[in-house]
Design a protein around this motif. Structure first.
Motif, PDB file in Angstrom:
ATOM      1  N   THR A   1       0.915  -1.178  -0.042  1.00 37.38           N
ATOM      2  CA  THR A   1       0.003   0.054  -0.057  1.00 37.38           C
ATOM      3  C   THR A   1       0.693   1.248   0.237  1.00 37.38           C
ATOM      4  O   THR A   1       2.097   1.090   0.030  1.00 37.38           O
ATOM      5  N   ASP A   2       0.297   2.403   0.150  1.00 36.73           N
ATOM      6  CA  ASP A   2       1.127   3.641   0.193  1.00 36.73           C
ATOM      7  C   ASP A   2       1.940   3.724   1.366  1.00 36.73           C
ATOM      8  O   ASP A   2       2.943   4.528   1.394  1.00 36.73           O
TER       9      ASP A   2
ATOM     10  N   MET B   1       7.736   3.906  -6.972  1.00 39.01           N
ATOM     11  CA  MET B   1       6.239   4.183  -6.508  1.00 39.01           C
ATOM     12  C   MET B   1       5.689   5.388  -7.225  1.00 39.01           C
ATOM     13  O   MET B   1       6.080   6.263  -7.981  1.00 39.01           O
ATOM     14  N   GLN B   2       4.082   5.252  -7.588  1.00 38.25           N
ATOM     15  CA  GLN B   2       3.637   6.047  -8.312  1.00 38.25           C
ATOM     16  C   GLN B   2       2.843   6.978  -7.742  1.00 38.25           C
ATOM     17  O   GLN B   2       2.505   8.281  -8.412  1.00 38.25           O
ATOM     18  N   SER B   3       2.388   6.976  -6.565  1.00 42.90           N
ATOM     19  CA  SER B   3       1.603   7.890  -5.900  1.00 42.90           C
ATOM     20  C   SER B   3       2.534   8.829  -4.988  1.00 42.90           C
ATOM     21  O   SER B   3       3.432   8.477  -4.234  1.00 42.90           O
ATOM     22  N   ASP B   4       1.851  10.095  -4.902  1.00 38.57           N
ATOM     23  CA  ASP B   4       2.329  10.962  -4.095  1.00 38.57           C
ATOM     24  C   ASP B   4       2.386  10.741  -2.571  1.00 38.57           C
ATOM     25  O   ASP B   4       3.290  11.015  -1.632  1.00 38.57           O
ATOM     26  N   ALA B   5       1.365  10.155  -2.162  1.00 36.10           N
ATOM     27  CA  ALA B   5       1.231   9.586  -0.730  1.00 36.10           C
ATOM     28  C   ALA B   5       2.161   8.389  -0.371  1.00 36.10           C
ATOM     29  O   ALA B   5       2.733   8.669   0.525  1.00 36.10           O
ATOM     30  N   ALA B   6       2.651   7.587  -1.233  1.00 35.02           N
ATOM     31  CA  ALA B   6       3.717   6.615  -0.897  1.00 35.02           C
ATOM     32  C   ALA B   6       4.967   7.412  -0.688  1.00 35.02           C
ATOM     33  O   ALA B   6       5.821   6.960   0.004  1.00 35.02           O
ATOM     34  N   TRP B   7       5.360   8.295  -1.494  1.00 33.67           N
ATOM     35  CA  TRP B   7       6.540   9.065  -1.460  1.00 33.67           C
ATOM     36  C   TRP B   7       6.659   9.958  -0.387  1.00 33.67           C
ATOM     37  O   TRP B   7       7.588   9.834   0.399  1.00 33.67           O
TER      38      TRP B   7
ATOM     39  N   SER C   1       7.140   7.345 -12.958  1.00 36.81           N
ATOM     40  CA  SER C   1       7.735   7.260 -11.635  1.00 36.81           C
ATOM     41  C   SER C   1       8.605   8.506 -11.249  1.00 36.81           C
ATOM     42  O   SER C   1       8.500   9.079 -10.206  1.00 36.81           O
TER      43      SER C   1
ATOM     44  N   ALA D   1       6.627  11.690 -10.360  1.00 35.17           N
ATOM     45  CA  ALA D   1       6.126  11.503  -9.089  1.00 35.17           C
ATOM     46  C   ALA D   1       7.155  11.601  -7.928  1.00 35.17           C
ATOM     47  O   ALA D   1       7.041  12.456  -7.158  1.00 35.17           O
TER      48      ALA D   1
END
Length: 632
Positions: A508-509, A534-540, A572, A575
């Motif tokens: 998950t993120d 990772m593709q999402s801002d939340a994960a980064w 990627s 992001a």
């Protein structure tokens, strides 16, 4: 225009410090190499505290001279005044830690480069750049070096700069003791006293131990010696008293040392007194040049001296400004400062040398993937990795911000050839594909193989770790990573931890952030992190928050490729580039996969392989740079 805070003048040597503690110098089996010599140490110590320092000296036209010049530059010291002597060798010093009272040392200074410093080496324009000039006593011991120091001092005073003297009395460097008496700190000499007293009027600040003021004042009565110095100099006199701290006298000398101005001391374990005076002087100069009151300047000095006596080496022991502030705020937790984990982490992370704000890394450390290609063999793989290095050079074009990941088992020739390239060099240690993590056999069961690594090589380890792993799997992998991290630190090597949780379970993120936090919780503080794309801002954001929360001084993150297409890597990069902590990428198969397959099969000639890889690598660099630019 004064762009320097201070220039130190005099000795510059390579210190070879016995790595073993508690034995005779005769029994030392290995040595750690550091810069040395009081003025050189002070230039490093003051630079670490935020002053713009420079060194005026000579070094030899050989490897040790180049080491001093390069290490000073890495520490942020201006080397415009470091002259290269075409005839003489750089001075060497062999040192050891026998016990808390004995510190044997041998000076190798026969006709050495720094003792050839002369008046012609003193450029008035260079001296005019500094707010202060700092001399040490050794360079008053020879007519040629004395003339150089005197010229610098007169120029400084004519320019309105301040001047300081560290008496730095070493009897054998004045010809008063034999080669085996490097540890000797005091021998009476009327000639040395006369020479020192003839120069003391030129200084605004004079610093020494009680014994050093004895030689400057011509008597072993400390108060009488200080009064003798005061009779010929109006300088502020700072007398170091060992574990009793130090005192400053700005006017007439009172009847007791206790009546001088003092700063707080710090109760720490004495491990190594060598270089402590230079650390003390660095802190004192910081306070003095910042215009602090003497009790504050002496607080800085006492603390810097405390760091020095509790660590191995001279200049490497000195604190950064951030470290000093942390120490003042928190206080002494463990009197053996080198065993204070929190303090040592700040010491390491704020004193690393080199700057890598951008990372465009070509990763060809792959082993299993290349070995599995049709037509591949050990020789072909080694040749192909040399082509990869050629590709890196072709794209780099001598510019900063480029690097490689290369192994030693299959890519040894390329790895060794990269030594003088200016490339950042990472080197893998994991056995390819292992889970639980095991390491390359060359490291040995005790990881002692790291002792053979050049300091410029970064220890890179890939761990397939997931928060939902079994307790047994977690314990096994954590134990290996922890041992490796500490082995890297012991060998003064930076550490890169690569984690790919997606290969071990659903993500998950928050997954990568949880993995990062776990490694910090068990005491692993990587210099670098290598994270999957990772593709999402939340994960980064979660990953970056976990890192900065635990280690605000980390080098940063590089994004790995996982063999993804250029289009997916572009997404990627877009992001990741929005986060300052992400410094760039470390990509391999996306760059070399097609070229490697063709080369191993014999259908792609070497030069075509280089062209193919260079084109892809160049496009990836452009993609990253565009993503970073789009961030604004």
């Amino acid at each position: 225009m004064r762009d320097l805070d201070l220039i130190t003048i005099g000795r510059s040597s390579v210190d070879l410090y016995g790595a073993q503690v508690g034995g005779r110098l005769e029994d030392m089996a290995s040595f750690q190499k550091y810069v040395g010599g009081s003025p050189t140490n002070m230039s490093v110590g003051t630079a670490r505290l935020g002053l713009k320092s420079a060194l005026l000296t000579r070094v030899g036209d050989e490897h040790m001279g180049r080491f001093i010049r390069e290490q000073l530059a890495r520490e942020g010291v201006c080397v415009d005044g470091v002259k290269t002597d075409p005839e003489r060798l750089t001075a060497l010093v062999l040192l050891g830690i026998r016990d808390e009272h004995r510190f044997p040392l041998i000076f190798y200074r026969e006709n050495c480069a720094d003792m050839a410093l002369c008046e012609d080496d003193i450029d008035p324009g260079f001296i005019a750049r500094a707010r202060a000039v700092v001399a040490t006593g050794t360079h008053l011991s020879h007519p040629r070096t004395e003339a150089a120091v005197m010229k610098a001092l007169h120029l400084a005073r004519d320019n309105g700069a301040q001047t300081a003297l560290d008496i730095d009395y070493r009897p054998n460097l004045w010809g008063l003791a034999g080669h085996g008496d490097g540890e000797s700190r005091f021998i009476e000499s009327a000639a040395v006293t006369a020479k020192l007293q003839s120069t003391l009027h030129l200084f605004d600040l004079i610093v020494g131990t009680e014994e050093e003021f004895h030689i400057a004042g011509g008597t072993t009565d400390t108060i009488a010696a200080l009064r003798a110095v005061r009779a010929v100099s109006g300088a502020t006199l700072v007398c170091k008293r060992g574990p009793m701290g130090a005192v400053a006298f700005t006017a007439d000398i009172p009847g007791s040392l206790d009546d001088g101005e003092a700063g707080p001391g710090f109760p720490i374990e004495v491990f190594n007194v060598l270089g402590a005076g230079d650390g003390f002087m660095s802190g004192l100069l910081k306070g003095w040049l910042d215009g602090e009151a003497w009790p504050v300047a002496l607080k800085y000095a006492n603390a810097c001296g405390a760091f020095a006596v509790s660590r191995h080496g001279c200049a490497p022991a000195y604190p950064s400004w951030e470290e000093l502030q942390f120490f003042f705020a928190r206080g002494v937790v463990n009197p053996a400062l080198r065993h204070d984990a929190a303090l040592e982490q700040i010491h390491w992370s704020t004193n690393r040398t080199g700057d890598w704000p951008d990372m465009r890394v070509f990763a060809f450390d792959h082993r299993m993937q290349l070995e599995n290609l049709p037509g591949a063999n050990i020789k072909k793989i080694g040749v192909f990795k040399e082509l990869c290095l050629k590709t890196a050079h072709l794209v780099q074009q001598g510019r900063p911000g480029y690097g490689i990941l290369c192994d030693n088992r299959l890519g040894r020739d390329a790895l060794h050839a990269a030594a003088e390239s200016g490339l950042w060099i990472g080197r893998p240690v994991e056995w390819p594909g292992s889970r639980p993590l095991t390491l390359e056999p060359e490291l040995g069961p005790d990881f002692g193989g790291l002792s053979e690594w050049p300091l410029a090589h970064v220890v890179k380890v890939l761990c397939f770790y997931h928060p939902d792993d079994s307790a047994t799997m977690k314990a096994d992998q954590e134990a290996t990573v922890t041992r490796l991290f500490h082995a890297a630190r012991r060998n003064r090597l930076e550490f890169l931890l690569e984690v790919i949780p997606s290969k071990a379970g659903a993500v998950t993120d928050q997954t990568t952030a949880d993995v990062i936090q776990r490694f910090y919780d068990i005491g692993v503080f990587p210099d670098w992190w290598k994270l999957e794309p990772m593709q999402s801002d939340a994960a980064w954001q979660a990953a970056c928050d976990a890192i900065t929360r635990n280690d605000p001084h980390t080098r940063g993150i590089v994004v790995l490729g996982l063999g993804e297409s250029e289009d997916r890597l572009a997404a990627s990069f877009a992001a990741a580039a929005r986060f300052d902590l992400v410094k760039g990428f470390a990509v391999g198969r996306t760059i070399f996969a097609d070229a490697a397959a063709g080369f191993m099969a014999g259908t792609t000639p070497p030069e075509q392989a280089v062209t193919m890889m260079a084109d892809t690598y160049t496009r990836l660099c452009a993609l990253w740079d565009a993503s970073r630019a789009a961030k604004g």
